[in-house]
Design a protein around this motif. Structure first.
Motif: not given
Length: 366
Positions: A38-43, A67-75
């Motif tokens: 959900f952090t990735g979704v919010l991002a 793409l930004w959400g995927l990057m934050i999710f991966n981090l």
């Protein structure tokens, strides 16, 4: 349900085979994975809104936001999965501090676009005020850039004052003429009632003043019309310049402008500043929650099995290295031994050959 649990396991970066052997740890890693997801979704939502204010188009905003959400999710997934529960608490915190710093930075980046969306109405009002200021300033600058308009307006005022002065002089003569006819005694009238000599003189003066006033009105009106036509031309040029600047003023709605407006609003309003701080703290708490969950949770069976698995890999590596090292040393010893033996044989053979040749040479000489 099992698919959802496995998905959150994946989000947490946990090892499936080990988690299946430790069912008591499942809920913890489901919670960690859900937080990361959900952090990735919010991002993604935050980045999508921020990029929409830049591109003013929904599809690029959706693409880059995804793409930004995927990057934050991966981090986030990497940060959580790379942490290990150790028996030494201080060692865990030393490893967690860089991850916490990174998580805080990510939270600040994620929270800012969402703050802009939450305070959108207030920001729009602030931007409208800024646009009004820009319009006023632009008009003032353009007015300074066309001094001919003011000069022409001054000339028109001068011509109008000339007509007003002539009207005032005519009105004065009219009053003197009326006073002479009705016998009012003043410094410029005789006080005799009727159309006498003085009255006729006053009438002639009045007629001459009226004629001069009419001529002045016609002449000045022609001049005023010419000057007003020139003013309209300059005003049309000024309006064209203003219309060139108008798109830039109306387009004052980008990401930087909105952040500047939010900063100004937080300086003006203590309530908005407090709300802004609370929103940032909320996202920091969300972003750092998985890390703190791992730090404060006790060492469980999953951590034990994971450490055992990693230790087995290290032990297997050590065994392989020892075995490979022993084989290499044996091959080196064999090579050195065989090479030394071959050299000795070759040397003895050479010596025998030399001895035979020497004997032959000595026998030939005898």
């Amino acid at each position: 349900m099992n698919s959802l649990i496995r998905f959150f396991w994946f989000c947490s970066g946990a090892n499936f085979s080990i988690l299946k052997r430790t069912p008591t740890e499942s809920n913890k890693y489901v919670g960690i994975g859900a937080t990361v997801f959900f952090t990735g979704v919010l991002a993604a939502l935050a980045a999508g809104y921020a990029l929409f204010t830049v591109f003013q188009s929904i599809w690029p905003a959706i693409g880059f936001g995804f793409l930004w959400g995927l990057m934050i999710f991966n981090l986030d997934r990497f940060i959580v999965s790379s942490m290990r529960k150790k028996e030494n608490t201080w060692a865990e915190w030393k490893l967690a501090i860089p991850r916490l710093v990174l998580a805080v930075l990510l939270a600040l980046v994620i929270s800012k676009p969402l703050e802009l969306k939450m305070f959108e109405r207030e920001i729009n009002r602030k931007l409208d005020e800024k646009k009004t200021e820009f319009i006023t300033q632009s008009k003032a600058n353009l007015a300074k850039g066309f001094p001919e308009i003011q000069e022409l307006e001054v000339k028109i005022d001068t011509l109008k004052r000339e007509v007003e002065d002539a009207e005032a002089f005519r009105d004065k003569l009219q009053q003197e003429y009326d006073a002479e006819r009705f016998g009012e005694k003043t410094t410029s009238t005789s006080g005799i009632v009727g159309l006498g000599t003085n009255a006729k003189k006053k009438e002639q003066q009045l007629d001459a003043a009226q004629s001069a006033l009419n001529s002045l009105r016609e002449r000045n009106q022609v001049r005023i019309d010419t000057l007003e036509a020139q003013i309209r031309q300059f005003m049309a040029l000024r309006q064209q310049e203003f219309e060139k600047q108008q798109p830039g003023i109306e387009g004052f709605d980008g990401l930087a402008a909105r952040m500047d407006a939010l900063s100004a609003l937080t300086e003006e309003s203590g309530a908005m500043a407090l709300a802004n701080v609370f929103i940032m703290l909320l996202f920091i708490a969300i972003e750092t929650a998985p890390i703190f969950v791992k730090l404060i949770s006790p060492r469980g069976p999953y951590d034990e099995l994971l450490e055992l698995h990693e230790d087995k890999v290290k032990l297997f590596k050590s065994e392989k290295w020892t075995f490979a090292k022993g084989e290499s040393e044996a091959r080196v010893d064999y090579f050195q031994g065989t090479h030394f033996y071959a050299m000795q044989l070759k040397k003895e053979k050479t010596n025998r050959k030399n001895e035979v040749e020497t004997s032959k040479e000595i026998g030939g000489m005898g």
